[in-house]
Design an enzyme around this catalytic site. Structure first.
Site, short mmCIF file in Angstrom:
data_model
loop_
_atom_site.label_atom_id
_atom_site.label_comp_id
_atom_site.label_asym_id
_atom_site.label_seq_id
_atom_site.Cartn_x
_atom_site.Cartn_y
_atom_site.Cartn_z
N TYR A 189 -19.18 53.68 -3.58
CA TYR A 189 -19.03 54.61 -2.45
C TYR A 189 -19.55 55.99 -2.85
O TYR A 189 -18.98 56.67 -3.70
CB TYR A 189 -17.57 54.70 -2.00
CG TYR A 189 -16.98 53.41 -1.46
CD1 TYR A 189 -17.80 52.38 -1.00
CD2 TYR A 189 -15.61 53.20 -1.40
CE1 TYR A 189 -17.27 51.19 -0.51
CE2 TYR A 189 -15.07 52.02 -0.91
CZ TYR A 189 -15.91 51.02 -0.47
OH TYR A 189 -15.38 49.83 0.01
N1 LIG Z 1 -14.92 45.35 0.54
C1 LIG Z 1 -15.87 45.76 1.35
O1 LIG Z 1 -16.99 45.23 1.37
C2 LIG Z 1 -15.58 46.91 2.27
C3 LIG Z 1 -16.48 47.23 3.30
C4 LIG Z 1 -16.17 48.33 4.14
C5 LIG Z 1 -15.01 49.04 3.93
N2 LIG Z 1 -14.16 48.71 2.90
C6 LIG Z 1 -12.90 49.46 2.65
O2 LIG Z 1 -12.14 49.46 3.85
C7 LIG Z 1 -11.92 50.81 4.29
C8 LIG Z 1 -11.94 50.86 5.78
O3 LIG Z 1 -13.15 50.27 6.29
P1 LIG Z 1 -13.80 50.81 7.60
O4 LIG Z 1 -14.12 52.25 7.41
O5 LIG Z 1 -14.88 49.90 8.01
O6 LIG Z 1 -12.53 50.68 8.59
P2 LIG Z 1 -12.30 50.86 10.13
O7 LIG Z 1 -10.90 51.37 10.25
O8 LIG Z 1 -12.63 49.62 10.86
O9 LIG Z 1 -13.33 51.98 10.62
C9 LIG Z 1 -13.20 53.32 10.26
C10 LIG Z 1 -13.92 54.16 11.30
O10 LIG Z 1 -13.17 54.10 12.50
C11 LIG Z 1 -13.20 55.36 13.13
N3 LIG Z 1 -11.79 55.78 13.23
C12 LIG Z 1 -10.81 55.65 12.31
N4 LIG Z 1 -9.65 56.12 12.78
C13 LIG Z 1 -9.91 56.57 14.03
C14 LIG Z 1 -9.12 57.15 15.03
N5 LIG Z 1 -7.82 57.39 14.84
N6 LIG Z 1 -9.72 57.49 16.22
C15 LIG Z 1 -11.04 57.24 16.44
N7 LIG Z 1 -11.83 56.68 15.50
C16 LIG Z 1 -11.28 56.35 14.32
C17 LIG Z 1 -14.06 56.28 12.31
O11 LIG Z 1 -15.35 56.18 12.86
P3 LIG Z 1 -16.30 57.48 13.01
O12 LIG Z 1 -16.66 57.83 11.59
O13 LIG Z 1 -17.43 56.95 13.83
O14 LIG Z 1 -15.47 58.52 13.68
C18 LIG Z 1 -14.02 55.63 10.93
O15 LIG Z 1 -15.20 55.89 10.20
C19 LIG Z 1 -12.99 51.65 3.58
O16 LIG Z 1 -12.61 52.99 3.40
C20 LIG Z 1 -13.11 50.93 2.27
O17 LIG Z 1 -12.06 51.33 1.39
C21 LIG Z 1 -14.44 47.66 2.09
#
Ligand SMILES: NC(=O)c1ccc[n+]([C@@H]2O[C@H](COP(=O)([O-])OP(=O)(O)OC[C@H]3O[C@@H](n4cnc5c(N)ncnc54)[C@H](OP(=O)(O)O)[C@@H]3O)[C@@H](O)[C@H]2O)c1
Length: 342
Positions: free
Chosen positions: A51
């Protein structure tokens, strides 16, 4: 915030994902978000060496220097980073990458060290033996896998069991109301083998927040801007069936007086075997919106309404087992002895 057991740890039922920390989330805001998360009862943080090419781990370091014992700290290895260079899961690289993560994070031990994805170029036994070595050396306390297909995870778990190597205690798969393929094979495997499940992308990269509408996609949102090869690319995520999930979540959120995102998280939290969705808020306000999810209990009818529009794919042999033999959708495993780590 509610807690549960994961391998040797007691963890909060939300894990704070640090993927954007030190990147889209500036470092000072990121550290304030970890403070807020911990103050609200959270104790589980997930990052990865890749990251921001180490920026996420470096951003967490000053916070960890003050509060190391307040969190269960998870990171990952597999993808290319400039320190230690290269990529993949060869034994030498795993050892070097672990040292680099320990250095960047400024800690003596990583609690949960996860393989970010499989590496077909390295024999599985070599990777698993190297990971076991890290546990024996006290560099990491427990092991997890991410993005493994079920057959490979089953093979790995059985190998660790047979060889007496440190077991995977968790799987980190993509899993949300709009990506439910994990229900076919991965979740039954994790329940049978006693692995915790840490869903990533629990809001479909923000799709399940009510921010995306059929007639109004936010220009700067992750789904709107994702390149076509990413899981959250708009043509995969912003489909009619997925919008019908958002309709259902919006209706239920209004009934409970909660944000839409909390409904999506509460649904995941009610799936048997799910340990802790990994939330990925970009801003403090987004974090604030999500924190109450662990005390939102959905009724069965609400869960059914959310589940109906975008079920997992109907595939063989599950379909044949269900329709012709009358077995449940997801067969379970009967065993004489538990497979590690339960
Ligand atoms: N193992 C893997 O391959 C893998 C892959 C991806 C992620 N991860 C892990 O999983 C975590 C979460 O993944 P993800 O970021 O894809 O999760 P997610 O919760 O599906 O998406 C996060 C996105 O949702 C939006 N968001 C979050 N809270 C919000 C709210 N209260 N209101 C409006 N929009 C909101 C934001 O988008 P905007 O930025 O557009 O505002 C944020 O960037 C990462 O931080 C990482 O630690 C792991």
């Amino acid at each position: 915030m509610r807690r549960t057991t994961l391998g040797p740890f007691e963890v909060s039922r939300l894990c704070l994902g640090a993927m954007l920390m030190g990147g889209a989330t500036p470092a000072d805001q990121a550290r304030a978000m970890v403070d807020r998360f911990v103050d609200s009862g959270g104790n589980f943080v997930d990052t990865a060496d890749v990251y921001g090419d180490g920026a996420s781990e470096r951003t967490l370091a000053p916070w960890l220097a003050r509060h190391r014992d307040r969190v269960v700290l998870a990171t990952k290895v597999r993808f290319g980073v400039s320190d230690p260079g290269g990529e993949g899961l060869s034994p030498e690289r795993i050892r070097a990458a672990c040292e680099a993560s320990l250095r960047r994070l400024g800690v003596d031990t990583i609690d949960l060290y996860q393989v970010h994805a499989p590496d077909p170029a390295v024999p599985l036994e070599d990777t698993l033996a190297a990971l076991d070595g890290l546990v024996r050396a006290g560099k990491v306390r427990a092991l997890g896998a991410s993005n493994f297909p079920a057959w490979l995870l089953a093979w790995a778990v059985a190998t660790q069991d047979r060889e007496g190597w440190a077991p995977f205690v968790s799987l980190q798969p993509q899993y949300s109301l709009v990506e439910r393929t994990a229900e076919l094979e991965l979740l039954p495997l994790c329940r049978a083998a006693g692995l915790g499940v840490l869903p990533w992308g629990p809001l479909g990269a923000g799709f399940l927040t009510g921010r995306y509408r059929r007639d109004r996609m936010p220009a700067d949102g992750r789904v709107s801007t994702a390149p076509g090869d990413l899981e959250e690319a708009a043509d995969r995520r912003a489909t009619e069936r997925n919008f019908r999930v958002v309709d259902a979540a919006t209706e239920i959120a209004e009934r409970h007086g909660r944000p839409v995102a909390q409904v999506a998280l509460a649904w995941l939290l009610g799936v048997p075997g799910v340990t802790a969705p990994i939330i990925g808020p970009r801003t403090p306000a987004q974090l604030e919106d999500l924190l109450g999810a662990t005390d939102l209990d959905l009724e069965d009818a609400e869960r059914a309404r959310l589940s109906e529009p975008a079920p997992p794919p109907d595939v063989s042999p599950h379909r044949m087992l269900r329709d012709q033999i009358g077995l449940p959708d997801v067969p379970t495993l009967r065993r004489h002895r538990p497979t590690t780590p339960t």
